[in-house]
Design a protein around this motif. Sequence first.
Motif, mmCIF file in Angstrom:
data_model
loop_
_atom_site.group_PDB
_atom_site.id
_atom_site.type_symbol
_atom_site.label_atom_id
_atom_site.label_comp_id
_atom_site.label_asym_id
_atom_site.label_seq_id
_atom_site.Cartn_x
_atom_site.Cartn_y
_atom_site.Cartn_z
ATOM 1 N N ALA A 1 0.837 -1.208 0.000
ATOM 2 C CA ALA A 1 0.000 0.000 0.000
ATOM 3 C C ALA A 1 0.870 1.255 0.000
ATOM 4 N N VAL A 2 2.000 1.214 0.726
ATOM 5 C CA VAL A 2 2.926 2.351 0.740
ATOM 6 C C VAL A 2 3.578 2.495 -0.630
ATOM 7 N N LEU A 3 3.931 1.352 -1.247
ATOM 8 C CA LEU A 3 4.551 1.414 -2.576
ATOM 9 C C LEU A 3 3.563 1.937 -3.620
ATOM 10 N N THR A 4 2.267 1.702 -3.419
ATOM 11 C CA THR A 4 1.260 2.279 -4.307
ATOM 12 C C THR A 4 1.245 3.802 -4.183
ATOM 13 N N MET A 5 1.393 4.297 -2.945
ATOM 14 C CA MET A 5 1.498 5.748 -2.747
ATOM 15 C C MET A 5 2.749 6.291 -3.437
ATOM 16 N N LEU A 6 3.845 5.545 -3.342
ATOM 17 C CA LEU A 6 5.087 5.955 -4.006
ATOM 18 C C LEU A 6 4.894 5.976 -5.519
ATOM 19 N N SER A 7 4.227 4.962 -6.041
ATOM 20 C CA SER A 7 3.983 4.883 -7.485
ATOM 21 C C SER A 7 3.194 6.091 -7.976
ATOM 22 N N ALA A 8 2.255 6.554 -7.161
ATOM 23 C CA ALA A 8 1.441 7.711 -7.559
ATOM 24 C C ALA A 8 2.280 8.974 -7.675
ATOM 25 N N GLU A 9 3.412 9.044 -6.984
ATOM 26 C CA GLU A 9 4.279 10.222 -7.048
ATOM 27 C C GLU A 9 5.204 10.195 -8.260
ATOM 28 N N ALA A 10 5.411 9.010 -8.858
ATOM 29 C CA ALA A 10 6.261 8.910 -10.047
ATOM 30 C C ALA A 10 5.501 9.449 -11.258
ATOM 31 N N VAL B 1 18.392 5.763 -16.987
ATOM 32 C CA VAL B 1 18.768 6.776 -15.990
ATOM 33 C C VAL B 1 17.564 7.649 -15.640
ATOM 34 N N LEU B 2 16.767 8.019 -16.640
ATOM 35 C CA LEU B 2 15.586 8.850 -16.385
ATOM 36 C C LEU B 2 14.596 8.131 -15.486
ATOM 37 N N VAL B 3 14.399 6.841 -15.722
ATOM 38 C CA VAL B 3 13.471 6.060 -14.882
ATOM 39 C C VAL B 3 13.991 6.004 -13.450
ATOM 40 N N LYS B 4 15.300 5.815 -13.301
ATOM 41 C CA LYS B 4 15.871 5.752 -11.950
ATOM 42 C C LYS B 4 15.723 7.095 -11.236
ATOM 43 N N LEU B 5 15.998 8.196 -11.944
ATOM 44 C CA LEU B 5 15.847 9.520 -11.336
ATOM 45 C C LEU B 5 14.382 9.812 -11.004
ATOM 46 N N ASP B 6 13.475 9.385 -11.884
ATOM 47 C CA ASP B 6 12.046 9.573 -11.625
ATOM 48 C C ASP B 6 11.642 8.882 -10.334
ATOM 49 N N LEU B 7 12.131 7.658 -10.122
ATOM 50 C CA LEU B 7 11.815 6.919 -8.897
ATOM 51 C C LEU B 7 12.422 7.595 -7.675
ATOM 52 N N ILE B 8 13.660 8.084 -7.798
ATOM 53 C CA ILE B 8 14.319 8.744 -6.656
ATOM 54 C C ILE B 8 13.551 10.005 -6.261
ATOM 55 N N PHE B 9 13.154 10.802 -7.246
ATOM 56 C CA PHE B 9 12.414 12.022 -6.924
ATOM 57 C C PHE B 9 10.996 11.710 -6.449
ATOM 58 N N ALA B 10 10.439 10.574 -6.864
ATOM 59 C CA ALA B 10 9.143 10.154 -6.325
ATOM 60 C C ALA B 10 9.280 9.866 -4.820
ATOM 61 N N LYS B 11 10.395 9.250 -4.424
ATOM 62 C CA LYS B 11 10.648 9.018 -2.991
ATOM 63 C C LYS B 11 10.729 10.347 -2.240
ATOM 64 N N ALA B 12 11.403 11.320 -2.846
ATOM 65 C CA ALA B 12 11.520 12.634 -2.199
ATOM 66 C C ALA B 12 10.157 13.307 -2.076
ATOM 67 N N LYS B 13 9.324 13.191 -3.113
ATOM 68 C CA LYS B 13 7.975 13.789 -3.056
ATOM 69 C C LYS B 13 7.138 13.137 -1.966
ATOM 70 N N LEU B 14 7.239 11.797 -1.849
ATOM 71 C CA LEU B 14 6.485 11.102 -0.800
ATOM 72 C C LEU B 14 6.981 11.525 0.576
ATOM 73 N N SER B 15 8.278 11.772 0.698
ATOM 74 C CA SER B 15 8.833 12.242 1.967
ATOM 75 C C SER B 15 8.213 13.569 2.365
ATOM 76 N N TYR B 16 8.065 14.485 1.394
ATOM 77 C CA TYR B 16 7.411 15.766 1.669
ATOM 78 C C TYR B 16 5.945 15.568 2.028
ATOM 79 N N LYS B 17 5.285 14.696 1.285
ATOM 80 C CA LYS B 17 3.846 14.495 1.476
ATOM 81 C C LYS B 17 3.531 13.971 2.871
ATOM 82 N N THR C 1 16.636 17.556 -1.027
ATOM 83 C CA THR C 1 17.354 18.826 -0.874
ATOM 84 C C THR C 1 17.319 19.627 -2.179
ATOM 85 N N MET C 2 17.503 18.946 -3.313
ATOM 86 C CA MET C 2 17.461 19.635 -4.608
ATOM 87 C C MET C 2 16.092 20.250 -4.866
ATOM 88 N N MET C 3 15.033 19.535 -4.470
ATOM 89 C CA MET C 3 13.678 20.039 -4.709
ATOM 90 C C MET C 3 13.422 21.336 -3.960
#
Length: 790
Positions: free
Chosen positions: A15-24, A271-287, A57-59
């Motif tokens: 369920a948490v990974l589904t939330m992460l997926s929504a941020e990608a 590389v783009l897919v990997k960066l997309d996933l990393i920034f999705a983690k950062a967005k979920l952290s903010y959320k 931090t970049m965001m």
Amino acid sequence: MSFSEKSLITLELPAVLTMLSAEAVSEPAKAHALALTPATDEAEVRHRLGETTAAKTMMVVRGSPSFSGVKDVRASLARADLGGALNTRELLDIARVLQAARLVRGYIADDTVGKTPIDYLFYALHANRFLEDKITGSIVGEDEIADAASSELATIRRQMRAAAARARDALHKIISSPSYAKALQEPIITQRSDRYVVPVKAEYKGAISGLVHDISASGATLFVEPMAAVKANNELRELAAKERAEIDRILAELSADCAEHRDGITADFEVLVKLDLIFAKAKLSYKLNCEQASMEGKGIVLRRARHPLLDQSKAVPIDVELGDSFDTLVITGPNTGGKTVSIKTIGLLAAMNQCGLHVPAADGSNLPVFAHILADIGDEQSIEQSLSTFSAHMSNIVSILSECDDRSLILFDELGAGTDPTEGAALAIAIIEYARRRGAIIAATTHYAELKVYATNEAGVQNASCEFDVESLRPTYHLLVGIPGKSNAFAISRRLGLGDDIIEDAKNRVSTESASFEATIEKLEQTRLLLEKDRNEAALKLREAQESAKKAAFLRAELEVRLDKADLKSRREAERIIQDARNTAEEVFRELDEMRKMADEDEDARRVNEARAQLRRQLNLSEEALHKDLGEETENKVSSRPVKAGDTVQIKAMGMKATVISKAPDGTLSLRAGIMNVTAKEDEVLLLENESQPKVKSVARSTSALHSMSIAPEIDLRGMEAVEAVLAAERYLDAAVMAKLKTVTIIHGKGTGALRSAIQQMLKKNKLVKSFRLGRYGEGESGVTVVELK
């Protein structure tokens, strides 16, 4: 499926990974998010968390990079590599991947390389602007190729337009001719089978010679291609075939170009897919308002931890420490009190941490890396498998005990339940002891009083309870470590209306030992509440004192800085003014000495008088500068009413009078000061209403000083604003004419030339001026203007 994987499902990690997926953003990154699993290597977990923290931090500084348009183009590239021709949609997808790579590569500056754990990913993007532009320049949309795709295609389409025009012209002559009016069903040109035709009435089919291409459903209309248009239509068909062949060639060429750069495009996509996933983690952290947990030692420390699937604004945070001073936590308390949520929070946050996700907890939290996170939670009885609740739990426990080791986190819910309480409690203690000997960290919930006693007496085992408010019959969901829980069955039953006689009878049936234990727990709970109240009050006062100390320290530091700046500024200003006065005096005395040697007595006396006047003027200006704060009285005053058009005001910054010409809706004033038009805000002027103008550092004071002494042959305007200088110069010229001076010098300095330009514009319009010129060598050159008066 291993039991560890089953436990992650029990803990609701999907369920948490589904939330992460929504941020990608991209579909491939969403798929990667859903497939994420906890790492068991500490270095890998640290690397994952470092990536998430760097992206977060970049965001803050730059926002999130754009990953729109990133699609999986690997299958298309593989087909192109085998010699296949890609269609327009596939080629546009490749162009969008190249565009995304180019834009994401520009997300960070070139001087940041190596500063964060994800910089290398940005620099791994190569993009290919040439191929991107070639595709987008050739393909306008999925169904359209641009004329500019090739010169041959442009020529073919130009010829097609000419042929179509010829066909239409031929048909237009027919439909506009009166002789064919009766034969035509309608005077229009249409198309059948990609050929231009006209609609002819069936009864007049012989009136227009040509080829019949279609008949209407009613049979009343024939669609005829007149012979005059056959040649043009044939040419069109031939050109259309050439166009299709040229388009196929263009698509094949673009496909070959993509195949040639297959490796680079594929690498950019990954590389783009990997960066997309990393920034999705950062967005979920903010959320979820998360923080990165540290990984020091073996112990779990959670500060104000919240279950990520609960409403974060309403979830009650818990504080847990487990694995350092004690390795087992036994949580007791009534049903629906939050026991299960507490152990699920511990397990789920540990799994999130190992997935590289920040956890919804406060700073100071610590989560070690576990090889196994094993959970037996919930009722898994199965009629199909002939399993009771107890059997289902025991099957899970057998699997857990077979896998656990010194890097395991084990979570038991209602351990030993579903069977005889005495046997169940004994079995629960034996299971916990076995897991402890294997080195595991354990958190278990139970209702058994025997486990409370065990946790109280056994070293390395700690009691905990979920707080329950008997008055409201509601759990508070606070986890209290160190305090065993009460069942509160009697209190809850009384609140719900059960008779006192029944409750008293039940109390008498409870063993003396159990009653004594419950009474002890109740006293401990009362003591805890008092201590917690005192602690909260002390913490509040401490925070207030700390805040006051911080504010005081900040204000003191700010005051010291301001005082130091003010003192230094005043000293420097005073030194500058005194030095200016000294330099002026020395210059004047030097000129006096020269004049005594060069002039006769009368002329010498006149020039001495003028020099003395000049000295007095310069010294007066120095004195005024030293007392410049006299003007602050005006600056601190406010108007007695709002300013309107027609009012007389004083410009605070210059000390000048001005008339209000108009007032804009945003409060901006248009002012007329002498010959100059000025704009100012309402708070920058002072309304002059039945009062005299106060003394300020202004042109008026300088001019009054000029009139009180003999007129000098020159005036120094350096340091003044343009408006102030023009007014001073005009008054000086009036006084010079009255003093019968023929030639005067206006000193305005070189600088940017703005002051010189303003003065010379005024001189052109002044009726007292006969002529003027810039100074010559020895007179001050372009820093002065020599004026000849009428």
